[in-house]
Design an enzyme around this catalytic site. Sequence first.
Site, PDB file in Angstrom:
ATOM      1  N   GLY A 156     -54.796 -45.542 -54.817  1.00  0.00           N
ATOM      2  CA  GLY A 156     -56.080 -45.963 -55.395  1.00  0.00           C
ATOM      3  C   GLY A 156     -57.057 -44.809 -55.591  1.00  0.00           C
ATOM      4  N   ARG A 175     -65.562 -46.184 -54.724  1.00  0.00           N
ATOM      5  CA  ARG A 175     -66.755 -46.472 -53.922  1.00  0.00           C
ATOM      6  C   ARG A 175     -67.104 -45.344 -52.942  1.00  0.00           C
ATOM      7  NH1 ARG A 175     -64.361 -52.234 -52.275  1.00  0.00           N
ATOM      8  NH2 ARG A 175     -62.466 -51.139 -52.958  1.00  0.00           N
ATOM      9  N   ASN A 225     -59.080 -60.755 -45.042  1.00  0.00           N
ATOM     10  CA  ASN A 225     -57.746 -60.170 -45.095  1.00  0.00           C
ATOM     11  C   ASN A 225     -57.848 -58.691 -44.728  1.00  0.00           C
ATOM     12  OD1 ASN A 225     -55.177 -59.252 -45.902  1.00  0.00           O
ATOM     13  ND2 ASN A 225     -55.862 -59.027 -48.033  1.00  0.00           N
ATOM     14  N   ASN A 251     -63.868 -48.124 -47.548  1.00  0.00           N
ATOM     15  CA  ASN A 251     -64.073 -48.046 -48.996  1.00  0.00           C
ATOM     16  C   ASN A 251     -65.279 -47.194 -49.345  1.00  0.00           C
ATOM     17  OD1 ASN A 251     -61.927 -49.873 -49.658  1.00  0.00           O
ATOM     18  ND2 ASN A 251     -63.232 -51.516 -48.892  1.00  0.00           N
ATOM     19  N   LYS A 270     -59.342 -10.186 -34.116  1.00  0.00           N
ATOM     20  CA  LYS A 270     -58.580 -10.739 -35.243  1.00  0.00           C
ATOM     21  C   LYS A 270     -57.207 -10.112 -35.235  1.00  0.00           C
ATOM     22  CE  LYS A 270     -57.763  -8.959 -38.908  1.00  0.00           C
ATOM     23  NZ  LYS A 270     -57.573  -8.220 -40.153  1.00  0.00           N
ATOM     24  N   ASN A 313     -60.409  -0.748 -38.653  1.00  0.00           N
ATOM     25  CA  ASN A 313     -59.119  -1.136 -39.226  1.00  0.00           C
ATOM     26  C   ASN A 313     -59.119  -1.190 -40.741  1.00  0.00           C
ATOM     27  OD1 ASN A 313     -60.888  -3.325 -39.144  1.00  0.00           O
ATOM     28  ND2 ASN A 313     -59.226  -4.818 -39.079  1.00  0.00           N
ATOM     29  N   ALA A 332     -65.820   8.178 -23.029  1.00  0.00           N
ATOM     30  CA  ALA A 332     -66.834   7.353 -23.698  1.00  0.00           C
ATOM     31  C   ALA A 332     -67.387   8.082 -24.919  1.00  0.00           C
ATOM     32  CB  ALA A 332     -67.955   7.040 -22.718  1.00  0.00           C
TER      33      ALA A 332
HETATM   34  C1  UD1 Z   1     -57.877 -54.854 -50.329  1.00  0.00           C
HETATM   35  C2  UD1 Z   1     -57.414 -56.344 -50.444  1.00  0.00           C
HETATM   36  C3  UD1 Z   1     -58.455 -57.227 -49.761  1.00  0.00           C
HETATM   37  C4  UD1 Z   1     -58.622 -56.796 -48.311  1.00  0.00           C
HETATM   38  C5  UD1 Z   1     -58.957 -55.307 -48.208  1.00  0.00           C
HETATM   39  C6  UD1 Z   1     -58.896 -54.879 -46.750  1.00  0.00           C
HETATM   40  C7  UD1 Z   1     -56.158 -56.529 -52.534  1.00  0.00           C
HETATM   41  C8  UD1 Z   1     -56.176 -57.032 -53.937  1.00  0.00           C
HETATM   42  N1  UD1 Z   1     -57.303 -56.697 -51.837  1.00  0.00           N
HETATM   43  O1  UD1 Z   1     -59.095 -54.753 -51.020  1.00  0.00           O
HETATM   44  O2  UD1 Z   1     -58.049 -58.580 -49.822  1.00  0.00           O
HETATM   45  O3  UD1 Z   1     -59.645 -57.577 -47.704  1.00  0.00           O
HETATM   46  O4  UD1 Z   1     -58.016 -54.521 -48.948  1.00  0.00           O
HETATM   47  O5  UD1 Z   1     -59.358 -53.587 -46.590  1.00  0.00           O
HETATM   48  O6  UD1 Z   1     -55.153 -56.022 -52.099  1.00  0.00           O
HETATM   49  N2  UD1 Z   1     -54.138 -48.992 -53.996  1.00  0.00           N
HETATM   50  C9  UD1 Z   1     -53.034 -48.517 -54.679  1.00  0.00           C
HETATM   51  N3  UD1 Z   1     -52.926 -48.778 -56.005  1.00  0.00           N
HETATM   52  C10 UD1 Z   1     -53.821 -49.533 -56.684  1.00  0.00           C
HETATM   53  C11 UD1 Z   1     -54.931 -50.015 -55.970  1.00  0.00           C
HETATM   54  C12 UD1 Z   1     -55.061 -49.751 -54.644  1.00  0.00           C
HETATM   55  O7  UD1 Z   1     -52.194 -47.847 -54.113  1.00  0.00           O
HETATM   56  O8  UD1 Z   1     -53.627 -49.729 -57.893  1.00  0.00           O
HETATM   57  C13 UD1 Z   1     -54.265 -48.684 -52.554  1.00  0.00           C
HETATM   58  C14 UD1 Z   1     -55.519 -47.939 -52.187  1.00  0.00           C
HETATM   59  O9  UD1 Z   1     -55.309 -46.541 -52.240  1.00  0.00           O
HETATM   60  C15 UD1 Z   1     -55.826 -48.442 -50.786  1.00  0.00           C
HETATM   61  C16 UD1 Z   1     -55.209 -49.827 -50.763  1.00  0.00           C
HETATM   62  O10 UD1 Z   1     -54.328 -49.897 -51.857  1.00  0.00           O
HETATM   63  O11 UD1 Z   1     -55.211 -47.640 -49.805  1.00  0.00           O
HETATM   64  C17 UD1 Z   1     -56.270 -50.920 -50.894  1.00  0.00           C
HETATM   65  O12 UD1 Z   1     -56.996 -50.707 -52.082  1.00  0.00           O
HETATM   66  P1  UD1 Z   1     -58.565 -50.931 -52.140  1.00  0.00           P
HETATM   67  O13 UD1 Z   1     -59.020 -50.636 -53.514  1.00  0.00           O
HETATM   68  O14 UD1 Z   1     -59.223 -50.251 -51.041  1.00  0.00           O
HETATM   69  O15 UD1 Z   1     -58.626 -52.521 -51.934  1.00  0.00           O
HETATM   70  P2  UD1 Z   1     -59.819 -53.354 -51.338  1.00  0.00           P
HETATM   71  O16 UD1 Z   1     -60.792 -53.620 -52.415  1.00  0.00           O
HETATM   72  O17 UD1 Z   1     -60.323 -52.743 -50.113  1.00  0.00           O
HETATM   73 MG    MG Z   2     -59.980 -50.909 -49.223  1.00  0.00          MG
END
Ligand code: UD1
Ligand code: MG
Length: 533
Positions: free
Chosen positions: A35, A39, A208, A266, A390, A425, A462
């Site tokens: 991701g 944010r 979740n 986030n 060093k 040095n 010295a």
């Molecule tokens: C996600 C959950 C949400 C939960 C929350 C907990 C989903 C749709 N939502 O939301 O229900 O309450 O986590 O913290 O899953 N990522 C990818 N590829 C993508 C998008 C995201 O690899 O296309 C990865 C991000 O790098 C991250 C993780 O998935 O490590 C979660 O993504 P993030 O955007 O943080 O989801 P949340 O909005 O926090």
């Molecule tokens: Mg998240």
Amino acid sequence: MSRSRTTEVSRGKKQVSSDRQAKIAGLAVVVMAAGLGTRMRSKQAKVLHRVAGQAMVLYSVGLGLRVAGDRVAVVVGHQADLVREVIGQATSGKNGSSPVAIVEQRQQLGTGHAVLQSRPVFAVGKRGAPSCYLILNGDTPLLQESTVRKLLRVHEATRATVTVLTAVLDDASGYGRVVRAHSVERGVSRIVEDRDANAEERAIREINVGTYVVDGEFLFNALEKLDPSNAQGEYYLTDIIHLAVEQGRRVAALVLDNPDEGLGVNTRRQLAEAEQVVRQQIRDRWLDAGVTMIDPATTWIDATVTIGKDTVLYPNVTLEGVTVIGEDCVLRSATRLKNCIVGNGVEILDHCLFSDCHIEDDAHVGPFVHLRPGVVVRKKAKVGNFVEMKKTDLGEGSKANHLSYLGDAKIGKGVNIGAGTITCNYDGIRKSQTVIGDGVFLGSDTQLIAPVTVGAGAIIAAGTTVTEDVPADALVIARVPQVNRAGWAARRRALLADGGALPPGSKLTSLKADKVSSKSTQTNAKLSKGRLR
Ligand code: UD1
Ligand code: MG
């Protein structure tokens, strides 16, 4: 902890260990780390932001390795190369290979789409497809291994198709809400994302966490059926829960006892929050392991640090990176060590800064010492009071106690480095080496113009500037002979008292060396005539 230690600072040492508790057969782990992390308002991928000195993604990867051994895939995307490198460095063994498979999600189309990318990793190989998947967000660094193992037990015990980890929060905003059925069992019927939720759903406080256990035969079929018609136009992994319910499959949930564990990072505020919690977890772990902290709140220990029993940490000590501190050490206030190996029984006094160096057993260092990369302070050696080093190896029992710069030097055993000694040095172009043999005595204010070698047992008087190699057991002196002008100072005072300011060309400025006599001058004269040789 072993008493014998390596003399090299171990670089690129495996930071994420995978070998503590039993691995679960048939289990594979997928970590989502592709991701954007919008944010965070950062140029850096979110999962690379550090918590207690360790990239956030490594918490999930480490957890995955501990429960599933080598069946771990990480989905990368945003700054994929950097994320791949960080994971590779932290998880590679001595042969340079990592047990973690990296898969790329080229377009970040949502968490469901991310997990789908890992299918090819587990489809190949002799072992057959995993029976079960643990899916982890890459942004939940507080999640504990014990919780994950409990989640796996719940999954097995309830024979669920999907088991989801939840938490009840006072402020659930931003998280996916867990919608439960109205039936007596109150089973989970779906997860609704914050941006898709109506007012009633937003009022739900059960969230979740982003940690799921999913049956192998269900997962990828379900992911293929996801529909991105939602507020973000994304393929939500969370929608597999509703799909399972629709197919009459069982969905189980485990509610966290400690909701802090479920923190998803986030934003920078959440990052700061996670930092505080992880720091406290680390301190508690070392306190429980027999380390004394005079003021735990101001003691900063990275996740990758190891500390031996009966070591005492005073206020404002910071231990960073892959630092290993032995047993029975004392680290006084306001000292920071990064990537250092410290033996047993070492005393480090106040206000020191060390990086990438090695301090052997029973050495004393500080106060106010700066040890830069490549320094080795051997057993029982002493360094203190405004000394900078060093790429220097200070031999066993040797001392550099005052106001010195020692760079690119190999110093033998039992050497005395006098106050104010400087290894020169750098000639403006190259760095050169200084070699000092065992038992050498360097008088105060010695300068060593490198490259230069001082043979064992030599004495440097010295104030000497050493420009040429010195044979073993020699005396070296290179100074301007001393001139004593008897009564000069008294006559000057009298002159000033008489007339105030000295007129240009006054008698005093042209005073000759009326009488030159003193013991030391005579000694110097004798020395320069070679009588003492
Ligand atoms: C996600 C959950 C949400 C939960 C929350 C907990 C989903 C749709 N939502 O939301 O229900 O309450 O986590 O913290 O899953 N990522 C990818 N590829 C993508 C998008 C995201 O690899 O296309 C990865 C991000 O790098 C991250 C993780 O998935 O490590 C979660 O993504 P993030 O955007 O943080 O989801 P949340 O909005 O926090
Ligand atoms: Mg998240």
